[in-house]
Design a protein around this motif. Structure first.
Motif, PDB file in Angstrom:
ATOM      1  N   THR A  49       9.534  28.646  11.323  1.00 34.73           N
ATOM      2  CA  THR A  49       9.197  27.698  10.527  1.00 34.73           C
ATOM      3  C   THR A  49      10.573  26.939   9.907  1.00 34.73           C
ATOM      4  O   THR A  49      10.183  25.592   9.752  1.00 34.73           O
ATOM      5  CB  THR A  49       8.445  28.423   9.243  1.00 34.73           C
ATOM      6  N   GLN A  51      13.218  26.291  11.495  1.00 40.20           N
ATOM      7  CA  GLN A  51      13.713  25.287  12.465  1.00 40.20           C
ATOM      8  C   GLN A  51      12.659  24.173  12.719  1.00 40.20           C
ATOM      9  O   GLN A  51      13.017  23.170  12.862  1.00 40.20           O
ATOM     10  CB  GLN A  51      13.665  26.190  13.860  1.00 40.20           C
ATOM     11  N   GLN A  52      11.249  24.289  12.505  1.00 37.89           N
ATOM     12  CA  GLN A  52      10.525  23.335  12.554  1.00 37.89           C
ATOM     13  C   GLN A  52      10.772  22.300  11.391  1.00 37.89           C
ATOM     14  O   GLN A  52      10.558  21.237  12.004  1.00 37.89           O
ATOM     15  CB  GLN A  52       8.917  23.907  12.577  1.00 37.89           C
ATOM     16  N   GLN A  53      10.934  22.692  10.383  1.00 41.20           N
ATOM     17  CA  GLN A  53      11.276  21.995   9.077  1.00 41.20           C
ATOM     18  C   GLN A  53      12.323  21.053   9.444  1.00 41.20           C
ATOM     19  O   GLN A  53      12.524  20.047   9.214  1.00 41.20           O
ATOM     20  CB  GLN A  53      11.406  22.662   7.826  1.00 41.20           C
ATOM     21  N   ILE A  55      13.740  20.426  12.411  1.00 38.62           N
ATOM     22  CA  ILE A  55      13.512  19.412  13.499  1.00 38.62           C
ATOM     23  C   ILE A  55      12.818  18.063  12.843  1.00 38.62           C
ATOM     24  O   ILE A  55      12.823  16.772  13.220  1.00 38.62           O
ATOM     25  CB  ILE A  55      12.559  20.026  14.557  1.00 38.62           C
ATOM     26  N   GLU A  56      11.695  18.436  11.963  1.00 41.36           N
ATOM     27  CA  GLU A  56      11.017  17.339  11.270  1.00 41.36           C
ATOM     28  C   GLU A  56      11.885  16.576  10.398  1.00 41.36           C
ATOM     29  O   GLU A  56      11.688  15.253  10.604  1.00 41.36           O
ATOM     30  CB  GLU A  56       9.817  18.017  10.534  1.00 41.36           C
ATOM     31  N   LYS A  57      12.672  16.836   9.852  1.00 41.87           N
ATOM     32  CA  LYS A  57      13.652  16.259   8.917  1.00 41.87           C
ATOM     33  C   LYS A  57      14.463  15.645   9.799  1.00 41.87           C
ATOM     34  O   LYS A  57      14.757  14.311   9.672  1.00 41.87           O
ATOM     35  CB  LYS A  57      14.700  17.190   8.019  1.00 41.87           C
ATOM     36  N   LYS A  58      14.973  16.046  10.793  1.00 43.59           N
ATOM     37  CA  LYS A  58      15.876  15.118  11.729  1.00 43.59           C
ATOM     38  C   LYS A  58      15.184  14.099  12.358  1.00 43.59           C
ATOM     39  O   LYS A  58      15.493  12.925  12.586  1.00 43.59           O
ATOM     40  CB  LYS A  58      16.639  15.903  12.916  1.00 43.59           C
ATOM     41  N   ASP A  59      13.673  14.313  12.883  1.00 46.97           N
ATOM     42  CA  ASP A  59      13.130  13.272  13.523  1.00 46.97           C
ATOM     43  C   ASP A  59      12.758  12.110  12.413  1.00 46.97           C
ATOM     44  O   ASP A  59      12.961  11.047  12.837  1.00 46.97           O
ATOM     45  CB  ASP A  59      11.686  13.734  13.778  1.00 46.97           C
ATOM     46  N   LYS A  60      12.721  12.539  11.266  1.00 53.46           N
ATOM     47  CA  LYS A  60      12.470  11.394  10.279  1.00 53.46           C
ATOM     48  C   LYS A  60      14.010  10.609   9.881  1.00 53.46           C
ATOM     49  O   LYS A  60      13.758   9.234   9.898  1.00 53.46           O
ATOM     50  CB  LYS A  60      12.167  12.035   8.829  1.00 53.46           C
ATOM     51  N   GLN A  61      14.777  11.252  10.277  1.00 56.78           N
ATOM     52  CA  GLN A  61      16.280  10.394   9.905  1.00 56.78           C
ATOM     53  C   GLN A  61      16.613   9.650  11.076  1.00 56.78           C
ATOM     54  O   GLN A  61      16.799   8.594  10.922  1.00 56.78           O
ATOM     55  CB  GLN A  61      17.354  11.593   9.648  1.00 56.78           C
TER      56      GLN A  61
END
Length: 91
Positions: A49, A51-53, A55-61
């Protein structure tokens, strides 16, 4: 045990298992892992979980940076920008 007792016991266990599965899916509480002895605290977020958060943060950046680069490309490729560069070069 009577037939009714067995039926109620099986029904109660089924309801608990389904409830735990629902809470796992909805809130990632890991109750099924806790009941099977896999984790010590069901309310601590798992590494997956976390790691998923990340990844989502990096995707937004990345999405924000791509948008900024597209804006800069649009500004640099405008004819007025090139004219301004030529005028500044003449000075």
């Amino acid at each position: 045990m009577s037939t009714l007792s067995i039926f109620l016991l099986i029904g109660f266990i089924t309801v608990i298992a389904l409830g735990a599965s629902y809470l796992d899916a909805k809130f990632q509480w890991r109750l099924n892992d806790w009941m099977s002895g896999t984790c010590s605290n069901p309310f601590i977020a798992s590494k997956a979980t976390q790691q998923q958060q990340l990844i989502e943060k990096k995707d937004k950046q990345i999405a924000a940076l791509v948008e900024r680069v597209e804006t800069l490309e649009a500004i640099v490729t405008q004819p007025a920008y090139e004219l301004n560069q030529k005028i500044n070069a003449l000075r």
